[in-house]
Design an enzyme around this catalytic site. Structure first.
Site, short mmCIF file in Angstrom:
data_model
loop_
_atom_site.label_atom_id
_atom_site.label_comp_id
_atom_site.label_asym_id
_atom_site.label_seq_id
_atom_site.Cartn_x
_atom_site.Cartn_y
_atom_site.Cartn_z
N LYS A 57 -10.22 0.65 -2.49
CA LYS A 57 -10.11 0.41 -1.06
C LYS A 57 -10.39 1.69 -0.28
CE LYS A 57 -6.85 -1.08 2.56
NZ LYS A 57 -5.54 -1.71 2.86
N ASP A 62 0.86 -1.19 0.00
CA ASP A 62 0.00 0.00 0.00
C ASP A 62 0.90 1.24 0.00
OD1 ASP A 62 -1.80 -2.11 0.50
OD2 ASP A 62 -3.11 -0.83 1.72
N LYS A 112 -6.71 3.57 -3.29
CA LYS A 112 -7.14 3.58 -1.90
C LYS A 112 -7.31 5.02 -1.45
CE LYS A 112 -5.13 2.19 2.62
NZ LYS A 112 -4.04 1.42 3.25
#
Length: 258
Positions: free
Chosen positions: A198, A102, A166
């Site tokens: 996300k 991430d 995300k």
């Protein structure tokens, strides 16, 4: 998700959950607990999301090829590291056993008008995420604020090779919002690519999760949210999921949100 019961929604949310501990003072004992909590009587979370320094420790607990994936964060949370340093951090995390990366974009540079900084960062880390390693790109929507900036950051991340986009680090004042989610999911649809979404930060109940799933189903298709295309980044959501699935929380608690 009007056609789904709260129980069904809770079960789906569990399968999509990146169970997170990114507390600054996280300990190995907390990683032990996180790995255990990710494996529930009702099924497993999709992943755990932890600091890079705990990846090897978690991999030792879960073993190789475990159904619960290990996600970690790089260039986190500031987004201000040099590309070469982030690439090195990513290589080390993958060597330690990370399944998913991430990555925070250099969002402050982006706000200042530097699109190339985003593209260069994402492409460099994409190159490190070979084979089955997923790259999730955090655009920090609460700091971007402007809808046009959120859209453009989403587009740049997708074009540079993100597997997921995300919303947030969870470390700023404003994290996931439905408004940002709407912009980001529409960007995915318009790209025509298989990219996941996300939302992260501030999603604490099955009722919250239902709103994001409903939005995704409306913009994409009813069967679109699955672990390969949708994750929730959360630390507190599991408690509510388990309360619903175990029957400890009556379905009426969240009924008004459907």
């Amino acid at each position: 998700m009007n056609s789904h019961s709260i129980r069904e929604t809770a079960a789906v949310a569990l399968s999509l959950l990146d169970l997170t501990n990114l507390k600054d003072d996280c300990t190995e004992a907390q990683i032990d607990a996180l790995c255990a909590r990710a494996q529930t009587p009702f099924g497993n979370s999709a992943a755990i999301c932890i600091w890079p320094r705990f990846v090897a420790y978690a991999r030792n607990i879960l073993g190789t090829g475990h159904v619960v994936r290990i996600a970690t964060v790089v260039n986190f949370p500031s987004g201000e590291m040099e590309v070469a340093d982030v690439a090195a951090e990513t290589r080390e995390a993958i060597a330690d056993g990370a399944d998913e990366i991430d990555l925070v974009i250099p969002y402050r540079k982006f706000i200042a008008g530097d699109e190339k900084a985003v593209t260069d960062m994402v492409r460099a880390i994409r190159a490190e995420c070979t084979g089955p390693v997923l790259l999730k790109v955090i655009i920090e929507t609460g700091e971007l604020k402007d809808a046009a900036l959120i859209r453009r950051a989403s587009e740049l991340a997708i074009e540079a090779g993100a597997d997921f986009i995300k919303t947030s680090t969870g470390k700023v004042a404003v994290n996931a919002t439905l408004e940002a989610a709407d912009i980001m999911i529409r960007s995915i649809r318009e790209s025509g690519r298989k990219v996941g979404f996300k939302p992260a930060g501030g999603i604490g109940s099955v009722a919250d999760a239902a709103l994001y799933l409903s939005l995704a189903e409306t913009i994409m298709t009813p069967d679109w949210p699955m672990p390969s295309t949708f994750r929730f980044g959360a630390s507190g959501l599991l408690d509510d999921i388990l309360a619903v699935l175990s029957g400890a929380q009556p379905a009426s608690v969240a009924a008004s949100s459907y």
